[in-house]
Design a protein around this motif. Structure first.
Motif, PDB file in Angstrom:
ATOM      1  N   ARG A  38       0.838  -1.202   0.000  1.00  9.98           N
ATOM      2  CA  ARG A  38       0.000   0.000   0.000  1.00  9.98           C
ATOM      3  C   ARG A  38       0.871   1.249   0.000  1.00  9.98           C
ATOM      4  O   ARG A  38       2.015   1.220   0.471  1.00  9.98           O
ATOM      5  N   VAL A  92      -3.635   3.586  -1.449  1.00 11.44           N
ATOM      6  CA  VAL A  92      -3.849   2.776  -2.640  1.00 11.44           C
ATOM      7  C   VAL A  92      -3.178   1.430  -2.381  1.00 11.44           C
ATOM      8  O   VAL A  92      -2.002   1.377  -2.004  1.00 11.44           O
ATOM      9  N   TYR A  93      -3.929   0.373  -2.558  1.00 15.45           N
ATOM     10  CA  TYR A  93      -3.429  -0.980  -2.317  1.00 15.45           C
ATOM     11  C   TYR A  93      -3.075  -1.626  -3.654  1.00 15.45           C
ATOM     12  O   TYR A  93      -3.893  -1.646  -4.586  1.00 15.45           O
ATOM     13  N   TYR A  94      -1.866  -2.169  -3.718  1.00 19.24           N
ATOM     14  CA  TYR A  94      -1.351  -2.775  -4.942  1.00 19.24           C
ATOM     15  C   TYR A  94      -1.119  -4.262  -4.734  1.00 19.24           C
ATOM     16  O   TYR A  94      -0.523  -4.676  -3.730  1.00 19.24           O
ATOM     17  N   GLY A 108      -3.627  -0.998  -8.857  1.00 20.35           N
ATOM     18  CA  GLY A 108      -3.942  -0.389  -7.571  1.00 20.35           C
ATOM     19  C   GLY A 108      -5.427  -0.162  -7.382  1.00 20.35           C
ATOM     20  O   GLY A 108      -6.163   0.071  -8.342  1.00 20.35           O
ATOM     21  N   THR A 109      -5.862  -0.250  -6.124  1.00 15.70           N
ATOM     22  CA  THR A 109      -7.251   0.028  -5.784  1.00 15.70           C
ATOM     23  C   THR A 109      -7.278   0.889  -4.527  1.00 15.70           C
ATOM     24  O   THR A 109      -6.545   0.631  -3.576  1.00 15.70           O
ATOM     25  N   GLN A 110      -8.092   1.922  -4.542  1.00 16.50           N
ATOM     26  CA  GLN A 110      -8.133   2.875  -3.437  1.00 16.50           C
ATOM     27  C   GLN A 110      -8.960   2.335  -2.279  1.00 16.50           C
ATOM     28  O   GLN A 110     -10.093   1.869  -2.477  1.00 16.50           O
ATOM     29  N   THR A 112     -10.292   3.854   1.336  1.00 14.70           N
ATOM     30  CA  THR A 112     -10.426   5.049   2.149  1.00 14.70           C
ATOM     31  C   THR A 112     -11.234   4.714   3.396  1.00 14.70           C
ATOM     32  O   THR A 112     -12.357   4.204   3.291  1.00 14.70           O
TER      33      THR A 112
END
Length: 115
Positions: A38, A92-94, A108-110, A112
């Motif tokens: 992340r 952002v998670y990768y 990547g996906t955010q 929050t």
């Protein structure tokens, strides 16, 4: 070549849960390590959790006891179950796959975490 596609990010309140998924396709070897990293604004990308095709999982101290990584080798998919989320988990998670000295990244996906 390897392609990684993440899904499952979003907005969640503190204390909530999310589950991330990452599907790998292409030239996938049976021996590899899949993991989640992340990156928060202004910070370096950091390892969250990793799981080899065989062997023990590895977690960052900040997520131990809250996050669980798992994988389905038949589907070349890795999951990250995130519970008791905190605002500091916002990033952002990768997805990452490592095999034979090569590393591959998803887009990547955010995630929050906010009230």
């Amino acid at each position: 070549q390897v392609q990684l596609v993440e899904s499952g990010g979003g907005l969640v309140q503190p204390g909530g849960s999310l589950r991330l998924s990452c599907a790998a396709s292409g030239s996938i070897f049976s021996i590899n390590v899949m993991g989640w990293y992340r990156q928060a604004p202004g910070k370096q990308r950091e390892l969250v959790a990793a799981i080899p095709s065989r062997g023990s999982t590895n977690y960052a101290d900040s997520v131990k006891g809250r996050f669980t990584i798992s994988r389905d080798n038949a589907k070349n998919t890795v999951y990250l179950q995130m519970n008791s989320l905190k605002p500091e988990d916002t990033a952002v998670y990768y997805c990452n796959l490592q095999q034979w000295g090569y590393g591959f990244w998803g887009q990547g996906t955010q995630v929050t975490v906010s009230s």
